[in-house]
Design an enzyme around this catalytic site. Structure first.
Site, PDB file in Angstrom:
ATOM      1  N   TYR A   1       0.874  -1.166   0.150  1.00  0.00           N
ATOM      2  CA  TYR A   1       0.064  -0.094  -0.164  1.00  0.00           C
ATOM      3  C   TYR A   1       1.035   1.381  -0.101  1.00  0.00           C
ATOM      4  O   TYR A   1       1.857   1.321   0.794  1.00  0.00           O
ATOM      5  CB  TYR A   1      -0.756  -0.117   1.252  1.00  0.00           C
ATOM      6  CG  TYR A   1      -1.886  -1.167   1.410  1.00  0.00           C
ATOM      7  CD1 TYR A   1      -3.248  -0.921   1.024  1.00  0.00           C
ATOM      8  CD2 TYR A   1      -1.434  -2.447   1.866  1.00  0.00           C
ATOM      9  CE1 TYR A   1      -4.087  -1.826   0.972  1.00  0.00           C
ATOM     10  CE2 TYR A   1      -2.307  -3.297   1.895  1.00  0.00           C
ATOM     11  CZ  TYR A   1      -3.485  -3.199   1.604  1.00  0.00           C
ATOM     12  OH  TYR A   1      -4.362  -4.432   1.712  1.00  0.00           O
TER      13      TYR A   1
ATOM     14  N   HIS B   1      -5.922   1.698  -1.322  1.00  0.00           N
ATOM     15  CA  HIS B   1      -5.976   0.534  -1.786  1.00  0.00           C
ATOM     16  C   HIS B   1      -4.608   0.315  -2.155  1.00  0.00           C
ATOM     17  O   HIS B   1      -3.655   0.960  -2.393  1.00  0.00           O
ATOM     18  CB  HIS B   1      -6.988   0.250  -3.095  1.00  0.00           C
ATOM     19  CG  HIS B   1      -8.479   0.566  -2.812  1.00  0.00           C
ATOM     20  ND1 HIS B   1      -9.114  -0.509  -2.317  1.00  0.00           N
ATOM     21  CD2 HIS B   1      -9.334   1.397  -3.363  1.00  0.00           C
ATOM     22  CE1 HIS B   1     -10.410  -0.343  -2.245  1.00  0.00           C
ATOM     23  NE2 HIS B   1     -10.367   1.267  -2.659  1.00  0.00           N
TER      24      HIS B   1
ATOM     25  N   LYS C   1      -4.162  -3.966 -10.088  1.00  0.00           N
ATOM     26  CA  LYS C   1      -2.817  -3.810  -9.416  1.00  0.00           C
ATOM     27  C   LYS C   1      -1.838  -4.221 -10.381  1.00  0.00           C
ATOM     28  O   LYS C   1      -2.029  -4.681 -11.185  1.00  0.00           O
ATOM     29  CB  LYS C   1      -2.916  -4.609  -7.967  1.00  0.00           C
ATOM     30  CG  LYS C   1      -4.106  -4.442  -7.062  1.00  0.00           C
ATOM     31  CD  LYS C   1      -3.869  -5.218  -5.718  1.00  0.00           C
ATOM     32  CE  LYS C   1      -5.189  -5.309  -5.041  1.00  0.00           C
ATOM     33  NZ  LYS C   1      -6.020  -3.989  -4.858  1.00  0.00           N
TER      34      LYS C   1
END
Length: 317
Positions: free
Chosen positions: A231, A239, A270
């Site tokens: 993070y 997020h 991601k």
């Protein structure tokens, strides 16, 4: 004690509790310590305790906080913490002299009685407020006023009016108070009996230390099939940006693992990150991954601690 962002720092080095020498788990029980480490050192851990008011669920958990082995190693290396044998320290601390033990029990009973009195007082105040809002008065306790309420003539067969008696005194039962921390009331375990560091992979710890030094927060990444969820700030506000996996510098990787990692990271919005310590060859041609100081239980730094990271994405998804 120093102030950091309005929160007092604990006495350093602070103890990280290992349940026993045979149980390789590392726990923190004090919420102030947990908050201070999260705010000042980017240490997250995982809450594993049930909530007293909602014990039959596992969505929201509470203390104690379990630390990752990499987090424990980092805190010990920085001199912020040491590992204490929780079982042995409790056995040693509870061998109190009889007078001290009785004094401690008396203080616990007094604390429980004070808590019970405060609860009763709060209930009485709440009742009075409700009666006041509804413009009601308590029944009159005066016998003369109670007799004046009935103006009827007493007949031959009328029952005598009963006088209202005063309410019976409230019996206050002391609460059974349980201290939320062990230190105090008993003394903290000695730093001299610190347990050795947890066993961690050299590549995993090198990647964790590199990302932590860059200001990232890391939590276990099991649910995403990686080692760490990374993070850019506190997970309560951000997020995760990366799914991190460690590897040795010269480790061979299956092409399907690279493809699967990249697709997985892109599928959850991601980036899949892979990294490890750069190989440093000494005279014998072996990689220098650092050595363990047996006396202090601290891993010595390798000759070169540089870490390289790479991100894999998947186009068209």
């Amino acid at each position: 004690m120093t102030s950091n962002g309005g929160l007092s720092a604990p006495d350093l080095p602070l103890p990280i509790f290992q349940p026993s020498s045979l149980v390789k788990r590392y726990l923190l029980y004090d919420i102030d310590t947990v908050t201070w480490l999260r705010r000042n050192h980017n240490i997250l851990g995982v809450f594993i305790g049930s909530l007293p008011q909602s014990p039959q669920q596992n969505v929201f958990l509470g203390l104690p906080l379990e630390l990752q082995p990499e987090e424990v190693t980092l805190l010990v290396e920085k001199g912020l913490a040491y590992i204490a044998d929780d079982l042995q320290s409790h056995k040693d601390a509870l061998l109190l002299p009889p007078m001290e033990l009785e004094e401690y029990k008396s203080n616990v009973r007094k604390e429980g009685l004070d808590t019970a009195k405060a609860v009763v007082k709060q209930k009485q105040q709440k009742t009075e407020e409700i009666l006041k809002r509804k413009s009601l008065r308590r029944p009159c306790l005066d016998a003369d006023k109670a007799d004046d309420r009935d103006d009827r003539d007493e007949g031959l067969f009328d029952l005598p009016q009963q006088k209202l008696s005063e309410p019976a005194p409230i019996t206050i039962i002391p609460y059974r108070s349980t201290p939320t921390t062990s230190y105090p009331p008993i003394d903290a375990p000695s730093q001299q009996s610190s347990l050795p560091l947890p066993e961690v992979s050299a590549s995993s710890y090198a990647l964790f230390k590199h990302l932590h030094a860059s200001g990232y927060f890391m939590s276990p990444g099991l649910r995403f099939g990686c080692r760490f969820s990374v993070y850019p700030g506190d997970p309560l506000r951000f997020h995760s940006h990366f799914l991190a996996t460690s590897a040795e510098w010269d480790e061979e990787m299956d092409l399907l693992d690279l493809i699967g990692g990249g697709r997985l990271g892109t599928g959850v919005k991601k980036a899949w990150l892979i990294g490890g310590a750069v190989k440093t060859d000494k005279g014998d041609g072996k990689k220098d991954s650092g050595s363990m100081d047996a006396q202090n239980g601290v891993r010595e730094k390798p000759a070169s601690s540089s870490v390289r990271t790479f991100c894999v994405g998947w186009a068209g998804m």
